[in-house]
Design a protein around this motif. Sequence first.
Motif, PDB file in Angstrom:
ATOM      1  N   SER A  33       0.848  -1.185   0.000  1.00  0.00           N
ATOM      2  CA  SER A  33       0.000   0.000   0.000  1.00  0.00           C
ATOM      3  C   SER A  33       0.890   1.243   0.000  1.00  0.00           C
ATOM      4  CB  SER A  33      -0.891  -0.019   1.236  1.00  0.00           C
ATOM      5  OG  SER A  33      -1.705   1.120   1.247  1.00  0.00           O
ATOM      6  N   LEU A  34       0.696   2.116  -0.960  1.00  0.00           N
ATOM      7  CA  LEU A  34       1.480   3.345  -1.077  1.00  0.00           C
ATOM      8  C   LEU A  34       0.575   4.562  -1.041  1.00  0.00           C
ATOM      9  CD1 LEU A  34       3.918   2.439  -4.016  1.00  0.00           C
ATOM     10  CD2 LEU A  34       4.429   2.445  -1.582  1.00  0.00           C
ATOM     11  N   VAL A  35       1.159   5.689  -0.697  1.00  0.00           N
ATOM     12  CA  VAL A  35       0.482   6.985  -0.795  1.00  0.00           C
ATOM     13  C   VAL A  35       1.361   7.886  -1.650  1.00  0.00           C
ATOM     14  CG1 VAL A  35      -0.740   6.769   1.407  1.00  0.00           C
ATOM     15  CG2 VAL A  35       1.525   7.800   1.363  1.00  0.00           C
ATOM     16  N   GLU A  36       0.797   8.987  -2.107  1.00  0.00           N
ATOM     17  CA  GLU A  36       1.522   9.874  -3.024  1.00  0.00           C
ATOM     18  C   GLU A  36       2.859  10.342  -2.471  1.00  0.00           C
ATOM     19  OE1 GLU A  36      -0.824  12.962  -4.824  1.00  0.00           O
ATOM     20  OE2 GLU A  36      -2.466  11.582  -5.233  1.00  0.00           O
ATOM     21  N   SER A  37       2.942  10.577  -1.170  1.00  0.00           N
ATOM     22  CA  SER A  37       4.203  11.051  -0.602  1.00  0.00           C
ATOM     23  C   SER A  37       5.323  10.005  -0.718  1.00  0.00           C
ATOM     24  CB  SER A  37       4.015  11.466   0.859  1.00  0.00           C
ATOM     25  OG  SER A  37       3.636  10.356   1.643  1.00  0.00           O
ATOM     26  N   ASP A  38       4.962   8.737  -0.925  1.00  0.00           N
ATOM     27  CA  ASP A  38       5.971   7.686  -1.073  1.00  0.00           C
ATOM     28  C   ASP A  38       6.775   7.826  -2.357  1.00  0.00           C
ATOM     29  OD1 ASP A  38       5.358   6.390   1.363  1.00  0.00           O
ATOM     30  OD2 ASP A  38       3.726   5.279   0.395  1.00  0.00           O
ATOM     31  N   ILE A  39       6.213   8.487  -3.361  1.00  0.00           N
ATOM     32  CA  ILE A  39       6.961   8.657  -4.614  1.00  0.00           C
ATOM     33  C   ILE A  39       7.320  10.124  -4.874  1.00  0.00           C
ATOM     34  CG2 ILE A  39       5.894   6.596  -5.620  1.00  0.00           C
ATOM     35  CD1 ILE A  39       4.409   8.546  -7.537  1.00  0.00           C
ATOM     36  N   SER A  40       7.059  10.995  -3.916  1.00  0.00           N
ATOM     37  CA  SER A  40       7.294  12.425  -4.150  1.00  0.00           C
ATOM     38  C   SER A  40       8.763  12.753  -4.415  1.00  0.00           C
ATOM     39  CB  SER A  40       6.751  13.269  -3.000  1.00  0.00           C
ATOM     40  OG  SER A  40       7.408  12.946  -1.803  1.00  0.00           O
ATOM     41  N   ASN A  41       9.689  12.103  -3.700  1.00  0.00           N
ATOM     42  CA  ASN A  41      11.113  12.363  -3.949  1.00  0.00           C
ATOM     43  C   ASN A  41      11.523  11.907  -5.347  1.00  0.00           C
ATOM     44  OD1 ASN A  41      11.644  13.605  -1.505  1.00  0.00           O
ATOM     45  ND2 ASN A  41      12.252  11.690  -0.507  1.00  0.00           N
ATOM     46  N   ALA A  42      11.025  10.753  -5.758  1.00  0.00           N
ATOM     47  CA  ALA A  42      11.338  10.252  -7.095  1.00  0.00           C
ATOM     48  C   ALA A  42      10.793  11.204  -8.157  1.00  0.00           C
ATOM     49  CB  ALA A  42      10.761   8.858  -7.288  1.00  0.00           C
ATOM     50  N   LEU A  43       9.576  11.684  -7.980  1.00  0.00           N
ATOM     51  CA  LEU A  43       8.993  12.639  -8.931  1.00  0.00           C
ATOM     52  C   LEU A  43       9.835  13.914  -9.002  1.00  0.00           C
ATOM     53  CD1 LEU A  43       5.184  12.347  -8.155  1.00  0.00           C
ATOM     54  CD2 LEU A  43       6.348  11.623 -10.248  1.00  0.00           C
ATOM     55  N   ARG A  44      10.239  14.411  -7.840  1.00  0.00           N
ATOM     56  CA  ARG A  44      11.032  15.640  -7.783  1.00  0.00           C
ATOM     57  C   ARG A  44      12.364  15.462  -8.518  1.00  0.00           C
ATOM     58  NH1 ARG A  44      14.623  17.002  -3.962  1.00  0.00           N
ATOM     59  NH2 ARG A  44      13.885  15.353  -2.596  1.00  0.00           N
ATOM     60  N   ARG A  45      13.033  14.324  -8.295  1.00  0.00           N
ATOM     61  CA  ARG A  45      14.307  14.073  -8.972  1.00  0.00           C
ATOM     62  C   ARG A  45      14.119  13.933 -10.480  1.00  0.00           C
ATOM     63  NH1 ARG A  45      15.162  10.827  -4.279  1.00  0.00           N
ATOM     64  NH2 ARG A  45      14.449   9.004  -5.416  1.00  0.00           N
ATOM     65  N   LEU A  46      13.060  13.243 -10.900  1.00  0.00           N
ATOM     66  CA  LEU A  46      12.820  13.046 -12.330  1.00  0.00           C
ATOM     67  C   LEU A  46      12.480  14.369 -13.024  1.00  0.00           C
ATOM     68  CD1 LEU A  46      10.866   9.692 -12.111  1.00  0.00           C
ATOM     69  CD2 LEU A  46      13.131  10.022 -13.133  1.00  0.00           C
ATOM     70  N   ILE A  47      11.736  15.211 -12.368  1.00  0.00           N
ATOM     71  CA  ILE A  47      11.421  16.533 -12.928  1.00  0.00           C
ATOM     72  C   ILE A  47      12.685  17.380 -12.999  1.00  0.00           C
ATOM     73  CG2 ILE A  47      10.190  18.700 -12.468  1.00  0.00           C
ATOM     74  CD1 ILE A  47       7.890  16.888 -11.323  1.00  0.00           C
ATOM     75  N   HIS A  48      13.505  17.323 -11.943  1.00  0.00           N
ATOM     76  CA  HIS A  48      14.762  18.075 -11.916  1.00  0.00           C
ATOM     77  C   HIS A  48      15.693  17.647 -13.050  1.00  0.00           C
ATOM     78  CE1 HIS A  48      18.170  20.244 -10.228  1.00  0.00           C
ATOM     79  NE2 HIS A  48      18.883  19.140 -10.393  1.00  0.00           N
ATOM     80  N   ARG A  49      15.743  16.358 -13.332  1.00  0.00           N
ATOM     81  CA  ARG A  49      16.582  15.829 -14.423  1.00  0.00           C
ATOM     82  C   ARG A  49      15.981  16.088 -15.799  1.00  0.00           C
ATOM     83  NH1 ARG A  49      17.032   9.858 -12.216  1.00  0.00           N
ATOM     84  NH2 ARG A  49      18.134  10.330 -10.313  1.00  0.00           N
ATOM     85  N   GLU A  50      14.757  16.567 -15.803  1.00  0.00           N
ATOM     86  CA  GLU A  50      13.999  16.778 -17.037  1.00  0.00           C
ATOM     87  C   GLU A  50      13.679  15.455 -17.728  1.00  0.00           C
ATOM     88  OE1 GLU A  50      16.147  19.736 -19.282  1.00  0.00           O
ATOM     89  OE2 GLU A  50      15.682  21.285 -17.798  1.00  0.00           O
ATOM     90  N   TRP A  51      13.453  14.418 -16.917  1.00  0.00           N
ATOM     91  CA  TRP A  51      12.996  13.140 -17.431  1.00  0.00           C
ATOM     92  C   TRP A  51      11.485  13.096 -17.442  1.00  0.00           C
ATOM     93  CZ3 TRP A  51      16.430   8.586 -15.311  1.00  0.00           C
ATOM     94  CH2 TRP A  51      17.747   8.777 -15.745  1.00  0.00           C
ATOM     95  N   LEU A  52      10.868  13.932 -16.628  1.00  0.00           N
ATOM     96  CA  LEU A  52       9.422  14.133 -16.653  1.00  0.00           C
ATOM     97  C   LEU A  52       9.175  15.589 -16.970  1.00  0.00           C
ATOM     98  CD1 LEU A  52       8.024  12.248 -13.495  1.00  0.00           C
ATOM     99  CD2 LEU A  52       8.017  11.470 -15.872  1.00  0.00           C
ATOM    100  N   THR A  53       8.220  15.828 -17.851  1.00  0.00           N
ATOM    101  CA  THR A  53       7.834  17.199 -18.187  1.00  0.00           C
ATOM    102  C   THR A  53       6.326  17.331 -17.985  1.00  0.00           C
ATOM    103  OG1 THR A  53       7.502  16.650 -20.521  1.00  0.00           O
ATOM    104  CG2 THR A  53       9.675  17.466 -19.899  1.00  0.00           C
ATOM    105  N   THR A  54       5.889  18.561 -17.956  1.00  0.00           N
ATOM    106  CA  THR A  54       4.460  18.795 -17.802  1.00  0.00           C
ATOM    107  C   THR A  54       3.967  19.685 -18.935  1.00  0.00           C
ATOM    108  OG1 THR A  54       2.729  19.586 -16.336  1.00  0.00           O
ATOM    109  CG2 THR A  54       4.815  20.760 -16.252  1.00  0.00           C
ATOM    110  N   ASP A  55       2.735  19.463 -19.320  1.00  0.00           N
ATOM    111  CA  ASP A  55       2.103  20.325 -20.316  1.00  0.00           C
ATOM    112  C   ASP A  55       1.227  21.361 -19.607  1.00  0.00           C
ATOM    113  OD1 ASP A  55      -0.026  18.825 -19.403  1.00  0.00           O
ATOM    114  OD2 ASP A  55      -0.393  17.813 -21.305  1.00  0.00           O
ATOM    115  N   GLY A  56       1.449  21.513 -18.304  1.00  0.00           N
ATOM    116  CA  GLY A  56       0.652  22.425 -17.502  1.00  0.00           C
ATOM    117  C   GLY A  56      -0.484  21.727 -16.790  1.00  0.00           C
ATOM    118  N   ILE A  57      -0.803  20.545 -17.252  1.00  0.00           N
ATOM    119  CA  ILE A  57      -1.898  19.779 -16.656  1.00  0.00           C
ATOM    120  C   ILE A  57      -1.404  18.439 -16.123  1.00  0.00           C
ATOM    121  CG2 ILE A  57      -4.115  18.660 -17.130  1.00  0.00           C
ATOM    122  CD1 ILE A  57      -4.483  20.754 -19.375  1.00  0.00           C
ATOM    123  N   ALA A  58      -0.631  17.722 -16.929  1.00  0.00           N
ATOM    124  CA  ALA A  58      -0.221  16.366 -16.573  1.00  0.00           C
ATOM    125  C   ALA A  58       1.270  16.168 -16.816  1.00  0.00           C
ATOM    126  CB  ALA A  58      -1.015  15.365 -17.400  1.00  0.00           C
TER     127      ALA A  58
END
Length: 124
Positions: free
Chosen positions: A51-76
Amino acid sequence: MEPRSVTAIDALAPIPEISVVELAVVICFTRRPGSDVASVVAEIGRWFNISLVESDISNALRRLIHREWLTTDGIALHATEAARDKAELAARGIVQLIYRDRYFFDVGKLLDVTLIREDRPDAE
């Protein structure tokens, strides 16, 4: 030296430094671009049978966004092509490691998984 919240990654490194959670996040966003974070958390939780909650992946999301491996179109969020390439390389390496050292790892136990069509609960 001042503290940093995100570790700098050498983009020229031959093997990507990616955690298992980051790899799972990239796979989710590659399979279903624009997924909301809640559905990504649910999918990863299902893969690991926990069982996971959103905060369990928040660090991974932050690192991926910082590396520019994840991008956003303003919505998703969406995985970039670089992220897909790095994730594919990492996954390939993991599979080769497991199969190469059959005598170190009990591959039968590692691969004791339920196979479902396209690894999605809603696929028929």
